[in-house]
Design a protein around this motif. Structure first.
Motif, short mmCIF file in Angstrom:
data_model
loop_
_atom_site.label_atom_id
_atom_site.label_comp_id
_atom_site.label_asym_id
_atom_site.label_seq_id
_atom_site.Cartn_x
_atom_site.Cartn_y
_atom_site.Cartn_z
N UNK A 160 0.81 -1.23 0.00
CA UNK A 160 0.00 0.00 0.00
C UNK A 160 0.84 1.27 0.00
N UNK A 161 2.16 1.12 0.12
CA UNK A 161 2.99 2.33 0.11
C UNK A 161 3.71 2.43 -1.24
N UNK A 162 4.88 1.82 -1.38
CA UNK A 162 5.65 2.06 -2.61
C UNK A 162 5.07 1.35 -3.83
N UNK A 163 4.44 0.19 -3.65
CA UNK A 163 3.87 -0.50 -4.81
C UNK A 163 2.64 0.25 -5.31
N UNK A 164 1.74 0.59 -4.39
CA UNK A 164 0.53 1.27 -4.83
C UNK A 164 0.84 2.66 -5.40
N UNK A 165 1.75 3.38 -4.76
CA UNK A 165 2.12 4.71 -5.28
C UNK A 165 2.67 4.58 -6.69
N UNK A 166 3.54 3.61 -6.91
CA UNK A 166 4.14 3.43 -8.24
C UNK A 166 3.09 3.00 -9.25
N UNK A 167 2.17 2.13 -8.86
CA UNK A 167 1.10 1.71 -9.79
C UNK A 167 0.26 2.92 -10.21
N UNK A 168 -0.02 3.79 -9.27
CA UNK A 168 -0.84 4.98 -9.60
C UNK A 168 -0.06 5.93 -10.50
N UNK A 169 1.20 6.14 -10.20
CA UNK A 169 2.02 7.00 -11.06
C UNK A 169 2.11 6.43 -12.48
N UNK A 170 2.27 5.11 -12.57
CA UNK A 170 2.40 4.45 -13.88
C UNK A 170 1.09 4.53 -14.66
N UNK A 171 -0.01 4.29 -13.95
CA UNK A 171 -1.33 4.33 -14.59
C UNK A 171 -1.61 5.71 -15.17
N UNK A 172 -1.26 6.75 -14.44
CA UNK A 172 -1.50 8.11 -14.92
C UNK A 172 -0.62 8.47 -16.11
#
Ligand code: TIU
Length: 225
Positions: A160-172
């Motif tokens: 929920x921290x670095x994986x989710x943040x990176x997934x959101x950045x990548x998705x955008x």
């Protein structure tokens, strides 16, 4: 094209346009005496992600995917450490302090390095990042675009921290992300589950979620590894 059964729908990827991203599998998060433990966490809960990620990394190498390993941490002079990150909370040691594995979350220390099971091979990208997302203040996007990568398979800690943040950045940024549930881990089981649900909900608002077995089966059925 390889098709993986996933939530909320099958995830399709072309190996030549896909990168495996292994996020922050550093001793500082998964071993006692590191950053994760200074924050008050039981770090043993993250170790279950290592063995399945080893299998995925092996398959990715056989498939010749681009492989990216990220490491969260800071310059030895801490010039890239925001006070807001340094001073937050009441850890037993702060970033840059000397701990049992060297300076906490500091580049060059033993704790900052990646665990031996998932150690980068020659030619794989090792990306140092000062924050939680792998895109912020790094050249990750440039590296991916230069290779024509459009799809990311995400593993790592914490969910929920670095994986989710990176997934959101990548998705955008327009990347299609598959998060491998058993190749991620959190200090909080409820956050792990919720983070994965947030990714695949609403028709895949952030991306897709599957277990590593589904990916490895799909690769075998495709006759590719
Ligand atoms: N504390 C926590 O859950 N995670 C981090 O600080 N960094 C990463 O997730 N890598």
């Amino acid at each position: 094209m390889i098709t993986v059964p996933a939530d909320p729908s099958p995830y399709e990827f072309e190996p030549a346009r896909t990168a495996l991203v292994c996020i922050d599998f550093q001793r500082d998060f998964v071993e006692p005496g590191g950053f994760g433990e200074t924050l008050g966490n039981d770090v043993s809960s993250l170790r279950s992600a290592i063995a399945p990620t080893e299998r995925v990394l092996d398959a990715a190498r056989q498939l010749r995917l681009t492989v990216i390993h990220t490491r969260e941490g800071h310059r030895p002079d801490l010039a890239d450490l925001f006070p807001a990150k340094r001073d937050r909370g009441a850890p037993t040691l702060r970033i840059g302090d000397e701990g049992p594995m060297g300076r906490i979350l500091t580049r060059g220390s033993r704790g900052h390095d990646i665990v031996p099971e998932l150690y980068p091979a020659a030619g794989e990208v090792v990306l140092d990042k000062p924050c939680k997302g792998a895109f912020y203040a790094t050249d990750l996007e440039t590296i991916l675009r230069a290779r024509g990568v459009t799809h990311l398979v995400l593993t790592g800690v914490t969910t929920e921290v670095c994986v989710q943040t990176t997934a959101r950045e990548a998705n955008d940024r327009g990347f299609d992300c598959l998060v491998l549930a058993d190749c991620t881990g959190s200090y909080f089981p409820q956050f792990h589950r919720a983070a994965l649900q947030m990714i695949s909900a609403q028709g895949g608002i952030v991306g897709w979620v599957a277990d590593s077995a589904a990916l490895l089966d799909a690769i075998r059925i495709g006759g590719r590894a």
